[in-house]
Motif scaffolding. Structure first.
Motif, PDB file in Angstrom:
ATOM      1  N   GLY A 190       0.828  -1.192   0.000  1.00  0.00           N
ATOM      2  CA  GLY A 190       0.000   0.000   0.000  1.00  0.00           C
ATOM      3  C   GLY A 190       0.862   1.241   0.000  1.00  0.00           C
ATOM      4  O   GLY A 190       2.092   1.162   0.029  1.00  0.00           O
ATOM      5  N   PRO A 191       0.254   2.367  -0.021  1.00  0.00           N
ATOM      6  CA  PRO A 191       1.039   3.603   0.008  1.00  0.00           C
ATOM      7  C   PRO A 191       1.704   3.781   1.365  1.00  0.00           C
ATOM      8  O   PRO A 191       1.211   3.311   2.388  1.00  0.00           O
ATOM      9  CB  PRO A 191      -0.006   4.691  -0.233  1.00  0.00           C
ATOM     10  CG  PRO A 191      -1.283   4.082   0.231  1.00  0.00           C
ATOM     11  CD  PRO A 191      -1.170   2.605  -0.039  1.00  0.00           C
ATOM     12  N   ASP A 192       2.854   4.433   1.353  1.00  0.00           N
ATOM     13  CA  ASP A 192       3.519   4.749   2.608  1.00  0.00           C
ATOM     14  C   ASP A 192       2.721   5.838   3.313  1.00  0.00           C
ATOM     15  O   ASP A 192       2.469   6.905   2.744  1.00  0.00           O
ATOM     16  CB  ASP A 192       4.948   5.245   2.365  1.00  0.00           C
ATOM     17  CG  ASP A 192       5.839   4.136   1.851  1.00  0.00           C
ATOM     18  OD1 ASP A 192       5.546   2.972   2.153  1.00  0.00           O
ATOM     19  OD2 ASP A 192       6.821   4.451   1.164  1.00  0.00           O
ATOM     20  N   LEU A 193       2.314   5.547   4.521  1.00  0.00           N
ATOM     21  CA  LEU A 193       1.541   6.509   5.275  1.00  0.00           C
ATOM     22  C   LEU A 193       2.468   7.359   6.124  1.00  0.00           C
ATOM     23  O   LEU A 193       3.325   6.841   6.825  1.00  0.00           O
ATOM     24  CB  LEU A 193       0.529   5.798   6.176  1.00  0.00           C
ATOM     25  CG  LEU A 193      -0.531   4.977   5.460  1.00  0.00           C
ATOM     26  CD1 LEU A 193      -1.414   4.269   6.472  1.00  0.00           C
ATOM     27  CD2 LEU A 193      -1.365   5.859   4.566  1.00  0.00           C
TER      28      LEU A 193
END
Length: 153
Positions: free
Chosen positions: A80-83
């Motif tokens: 997933g995207p880096d939060l």
């Protein structure tokens, strides 16, 4: 028995459909790979291949899908995207200086709707009130900023 041998492709398509629907319940991308193998068996049956050949093609396609395709799909789905959480999400954002900032005295900026204590990233510069700055670092409750050059029309 003649009907079954004449319509073996339909049996394979039925198996593929069943496995595809069952995949919707499991969501681990195994049954859908087996369904693709069943479609390989259906193509072989439609081409007139013997039952043994249909089984071999279905097995090889399913194993190939499980070995070659599934790992990359699983990796892609789990990635997933880096939060950016906390103050990390403020790095790189622009803010407006509300109180003069110098290397000797901290000032204040308006950042993400909040007032922050700010210091210049380069302690030798002075940033006047009203200038736009970019947040380069946050240490504790102090944002270290650098002026953004204004674009001339």
């Amino acid at each position: 028995m003649d009907w079954l041998s004449d319509h073996a492709w339909a049996v394979w398509v039925g198996i593929a459909a069943f496995l595809g629907i069952a995949e919707l319940l499991s969501l681990d991308l195994v049954l859908v790979m087996l369904a693709v193998g069943a479609l390989g068996g259906a193509v072989t049956a439609a081409a007139g291949g013997a039952v043994v050949l249909q089984l071999i093609v279905a097995a090889l396609v399913a194993i190939g899908m499980l070995w070659l395709v599934r790992p990359s799909l699983v990796a892609r789905l789990h990635q997933g995207p880096d939060l950016k959480l906390g103050t990390g999400k403020l790095i790189g954002q622009r803010a407006t200086v509300t109180q003069r900032i110098t290397g000797l005295a901290t000032g204040q900026i308006r950042l993400a709707g909040e007032t922050w204590t700010a210091a210049p990233y380069d302690e030798h510069i002075v940033i006047e009130s009203g200038e736009t700055v970019e947040v380069l670092e946050i240490r504790g409750a102090t944002a270290y900023v650098h002026p953004v050059p204004e674009l001339e029309p």
